[in-house]
Structure formats: C-alpha cells, structure tokens
Design a protein around this motif. Structure first.
Motif, PDB file in Angstrom:
ATOM      1  N   ASP A 215     -12.008  -2.620  44.239  1.00  0.00           N
ATOM      2  CA  ASP A 215     -11.555  -3.961  43.860  1.00  0.00           C
ATOM      3  C   ASP A 215     -10.341  -3.881  42.934  1.00  0.00           C
ATOM      4  O   ASP A 215     -10.272  -3.030  42.043  1.00  0.00           O
ATOM      5  CB  ASP A 215     -12.671  -4.717  43.139  1.00  0.00           C
ATOM      6  N   VAL A 216      -9.396  -4.782  43.111  1.00  0.00           N
ATOM      7  CA  VAL A 216      -8.230  -4.869  42.231  1.00  0.00           C
ATOM      8  C   VAL A 216      -8.618  -5.652  40.985  1.00  0.00           C
ATOM      9  O   VAL A 216      -9.015  -6.816  41.068  1.00  0.00           O
ATOM     10  CB  VAL A 216      -7.048  -5.556  42.941  1.00  0.00           C
ATOM     11  N   THR A 217      -8.519  -5.015  39.818  1.00  0.00           N
ATOM     12  CA  THR A 217      -8.911  -5.686  38.577  1.00  0.00           C
ATOM     13  C   THR A 217      -7.761  -5.822  37.581  1.00  0.00           C
ATOM     14  O   THR A 217      -7.893  -6.526  36.588  1.00  0.00           O
ATOM     15  CB  THR A 217     -10.046  -4.918  37.871  1.00  0.00           C
ATOM     16  N   LEU A 218      -6.641  -5.148  37.851  1.00  0.00           N
ATOM     17  CA  LEU A 218      -5.566  -5.080  36.863  1.00  0.00           C
ATOM     18  C   LEU A 218      -4.214  -5.420  37.460  1.00  0.00           C
ATOM     19  O   LEU A 218      -3.907  -5.024  38.581  1.00  0.00           O
ATOM     20  CB  LEU A 218      -5.491  -3.657  36.275  1.00  0.00           C
ATOM     21  N   CYS A 219      -3.403  -6.119  36.680  1.00  0.00           N
ATOM     22  CA  CYS A 219      -1.978  -6.260  36.973  1.00  0.00           C
ATOM     23  C   CYS A 219      -1.221  -5.394  35.978  1.00  0.00           C
ATOM     24  O   CYS A 219      -1.302  -5.596  34.758  1.00  0.00           O
ATOM     25  CB  CYS A 219      -1.529  -7.717  36.842  1.00  0.00           C
ATOM     26  N   TYR A 220      -0.524  -4.397  36.528  1.00  0.00           N
ATOM     27  CA  TYR A 220       0.228  -3.438  35.726  1.00  0.00           C
ATOM     28  C   TYR A 220       1.671  -3.916  35.631  1.00  0.00           C
ATOM     29  O   TYR A 220       2.420  -3.911  36.611  1.00  0.00           O
ATOM     30  CB  TYR A 220       0.131  -2.057  36.376  1.00  0.00           C
ATOM     31  N   SER A 221       2.068  -4.311  34.460  1.00  0.00           N
ATOM     32  CA  SER A 221       3.366  -4.953  34.250  1.00  0.00           C
ATOM     33  C   SER A 221       4.535  -3.985  34.360  1.00  0.00           C
ATOM     34  O   SER A 221       4.480  -2.859  33.869  1.00  0.00           O
ATOM     35  CB  SER A 221       3.380  -5.612  32.870  1.00  0.00           C
ATOM     36  N   TYR A 222       5.601  -4.428  35.026  1.00  0.00           N
ATOM     37  CA  TYR A 222       6.856  -3.682  35.042  1.00  0.00           C
ATOM     38  C   TYR A 222       7.994  -4.695  35.148  1.00  0.00           C
ATOM     39  O   TYR A 222       7.783  -5.889  35.294  1.00  0.00           O
ATOM     40  CB  TYR A 222       6.900  -2.684  36.214  1.00  0.00           C
ATOM     41  N   GLY A 223       9.206  -4.197  35.039  1.00  0.00           N
ATOM     42  CA  GLY A 223      10.361  -5.097  35.097  1.00  0.00           C
ATOM     43  C   GLY A 223      11.105  -5.171  33.789  1.00  0.00           C
ATOM     44  O   GLY A 223      12.225  -5.678  33.708  1.00  0.00           O
ATOM     45  N   THR A 224      10.473  -4.627  32.734  1.00  0.00           N
ATOM     46  CA  THR A 224      11.126  -4.505  31.435  1.00  0.00           C
ATOM     47  C   THR A 224      10.969  -3.066  30.972  1.00  0.00           C
ATOM     48  O   THR A 224      10.007  -2.392  31.349  1.00  0.00           O
ATOM     49  CB  THR A 224      10.498  -5.456  30.392  1.00  0.00           C
ATOM     50  N   PRO A 225      11.901  -2.552  30.142  1.00  0.00           N
ATOM     51  CA  PRO A 225      11.806  -1.158  29.690  1.00  0.00           C
ATOM     52  C   PRO A 225      10.495  -0.878  28.958  1.00  0.00           C
ATOM     53  O   PRO A 225      10.031  -1.687  28.153  1.00  0.00           O
ATOM     54  CB  PRO A 225      13.004  -1.026  28.738  1.00  0.00           C
ATOM     55  N   THR A 226       9.875   0.272  29.250  1.00  0.00           N
ATOM     56  CA  THR A 226       8.642   0.683  28.601  1.00  0.00           C
ATOM     57  C   THR A 226       8.765   2.146  28.191  1.00  0.00           C
ATOM     58  O   THR A 226       9.784   2.790  28.438  1.00  0.00           O
ATOM     59  CB  THR A 226       7.436   0.531  29.547  1.00  0.00           C
ATOM     60  N   VAL A 227       7.684   2.674  27.595  1.00  0.00           N
ATOM     61  CA  VAL A 227       7.677   4.081  27.195  1.00  0.00           C
ATOM     62  C   VAL A 227       7.875   4.984  28.401  1.00  0.00           C
ATOM     63  O   VAL A 227       8.564   6.004  28.353  1.00  0.00           O
ATOM     64  CB  VAL A 227       6.352   4.427  26.485  1.00  0.00           C
ATOM     65  N   SER A 228       7.267   4.612  29.537  1.00  0.00           N
ATOM     66  CA  SER A 228       7.294   5.473  30.723  1.00  0.00           C
ATOM     67  C   SER A 228       8.451   5.174  31.669  1.00  0.00           C
ATOM     68  O   SER A 228       8.682   5.914  32.617  1.00  0.00           O
ATOM     69  CB  SER A 228       5.973   5.346  31.495  1.00  0.00           C
TER      70      SER A 228
END
Length: 332
Positions: A215-228
């Motif tokens: 099951d999909v339980t998470l939305c992993y945010s991207y589109g802005t600079p992050t540590v990774s």
C-alpha cells in the motif's frame, strides 16, 4: 497506558510543510497510543513557532525537543531517537506526509505478531511540490510480504534508482536499534557519513526479517533543494561522497563483496568525477582521486575520459563551454 509507538519528525526551515506533516501523523487511527518527537534543528524561518503551537495544542502527543544550536541531520535524528519512549519507532520528515490514516495500525500489527520481523515498510510516491503531481518510484525488487533481511544487505548499500526501504514509510524495533547503537556509536554518529537512515535500514535487515506492505502510505516531497538533492555540483559532490563512504564502511565492516558492489563504486567514482568536472573545481578532482584510491576501485573508460579532459585547463574550459552550449540548444 504508555506510548507503544514513537514517531520521529526532524525538520529544518520547513515552515511551508511542517504543519502538513504533523497533521498527517495526528490523523492516524491506531489501537495503541503513539507520541510524536519533533526535532527542529534551529530553523531560521517560522518552523519552530509552528512546532511550538502544535506541541501546545497536543501536549499529550507531541514532544518538541529543546531548542539548541544547529547540529545537523545526524545528531538531530539520533538525539530524537534516544528520547523516544516507544517500543517501535517510525519516521516522517518535515517536508513529507502520510496519505493513509491506518499506516501505523497496519505496521504495528505486523510487528506485534512476529518477533522475527525487525522492520516493516510500505510503498510510496514522489510528490512534486511545485505541481502537486504524484509519480511512482522504480519497482520494488523485494516485494514479498516477508524477506530475510540479510538477503537485502547488498541492495541496501548499493541503492541508486530508489531506496530499498524508504525510512519515512517504515516502523522498526527501538530495542534493536538502541542495542546496535551502543555497540557501534560511530556508525550512527559519524557526521561524515552524511545521512541518518541508511544505517537504520541496514542494521534492521542484518538483525531480522523485513516485512513489506504494498500500500502507498507516503508522499515523498521533491522539487526544492534538499540534503540529498541540490543543483549545486559542489554540494552534491559532498553528499555523494559521504553516502558512498558510508556504503564503503558497511561493506568493509560486515564483509560484503560482490561484482555488484564493485560496479556500484565504479558508478559513484564516475558521479564524483562529473560533479567535479561541472563545478570546475580542481580540489574536487583531487578528492575524487583520493576516493578512488580509498575505495580500491578502478574507474571505467568514462571516468578516464572525464579525467583526461579536466587534466588540462584549456580542454576543461572548452568542454564546459560546449556542454553549456549543448544544454542551451537542447532547451530550445
């Protein structure tokens, strides 16, 4: 009744998303009590004020760590972990959010029924902060309900296309982590390793079975600079080097050797070479050479070509100019 689950939320300068994260956790419907341990790493925006408001509104659920000087993601995370009171620990980063209200319930039920399972995780989606679009990651190769953890170790240290276990979908046994933490604090606290979650996933897989919920339980945010992820090649060089150093340490410490692992290090050497090339930094070029020697891996012909071009100032500048021109034409 004491909290059975502790949810760790580490955050830094995420005033636009932290409320969304906390709301998604508070919406969980679980038959056992849970707490939320929030570590704000001395944010310079309004993140801490929002966290304080939530802690005041939900004093029996949310514990906000004391304000302290900026300590970085690793110390921030493990300071929170050591303050967790729960039998199980779950994570949710301050820019990500859960999208089902039964995530904790499903995971804790599995852990309570089977003591051989050290960690349970779920599927997830990428979430584009700018457009709101949700897209799936690459397929999960370990998609059975239960997998022997040691079978996953190689994949965990060499993951490139997607996390083998996304920590923000996971729940794991606190006693296992704290025991291993006390045995080898260096593995968890060395800031030069650059991340806090790969160690957890590896140690959990080393010590038991891993359960998976499709099951999909998470939305992993991207589109802005992050540590990774950063558009700055110098910052990205540092991140890649640190993560690869962690993988090298794990492989050396736990005796992992294979052609797949050798190929992984070759890919990382090439990635570092390209970051050094694009940045125009001779210092990073030198650091790449040192990494190659430390990890004991021969580079590929592509790495050799990049090194040859960047060995001369004229050819390096010309190649950067041509690359810039090519990118500009491609955008047209």
């Amino acid at each position: 009744m004491e909290n059975i689950i502790s949810v760790v939320v580490i955050t830094y300068n995420e005033e636009k998303t932290i409320a969304r994260t906390l709301d998604s956790i508070l919406e969980q419907k679980c038959h056992v009590p849970f707490e939320i341990v929030v570590g704000d790493d001395c944010s310079t925006d309004g993140t801490r004020k929002i966290c304080e408001e939530y802690a005041e509104k939900y004093p029996n659920i949310i514990r906000l760590m004391d304000k302290a000087p900026n300590k970085g993601v690793i110390d921030n995370y493990y300071d929170c972990v050591l303050n967790c009171k729960g039998k199980y620990i779950a994570d949710c980063a301050g820019d990500d959010f859960w999208i089902t209200s039964d995530k904790l319930e499903k995971e804790v039920s599995i852990l309570e029924k089977d003591e051989s399972i050290t960690l349970v995780h779920t599927e997830w989606m990428y979430y584009n902060e700018k457009t709101g679009e949700r897209t799936p990651p690459a397929p999960n190769v370990f998609n059975k309900p239960i997998t022997e953890g040691k079978v996953m170790l190689e994949a965990i240290v060499t993951q490139t296309s997607r996390p083998i276990i996304h920590s923000c979908t996971a729940m794991y046994r606190a006693d296992v982590l704290k025991r291993e933490y006390n045995k080898n604090t260096y593995l968890f606290r060395n800031k030069e390793f650059g991340c806090e979650d790969l160690q957890v996933c590896f140690i959990m897989a080393l010590n038991g079975n891993i359960a998976y919920i499709p099951d999909v339980t998470l939305c992993y945010s991207y589109g802005t600079p992050t540590v990774s992820f950063s558009n700055n090649d110098k910052k990205q060089f540092l991140f890649v080097r640190r993560i690869t150093d962690l993988s090298y340490y794990l492989c050396t410490e736990y005796g992992l050797k294979s052609k797949t692992i050798d190929k992984y290090f070759q890919q990382r050497i090439f990635a570092l070479s390209m970051h050094a090339f694009r940045s125009g930094s001779r210092q990073l070029r030198l650091e790449t050479k040192k990494c190659k020697e430390k990890w004991g891996i021969e580079g590929t012909w592509k790495t050799a070509l990049v090194n040859a071009i960047s060995s001369n100032c004229v050819s390096w500048k010309l190649a950067l100019y041509l690359r810039k021109l090519f990118v500009a034409i491609k955008k047209l």
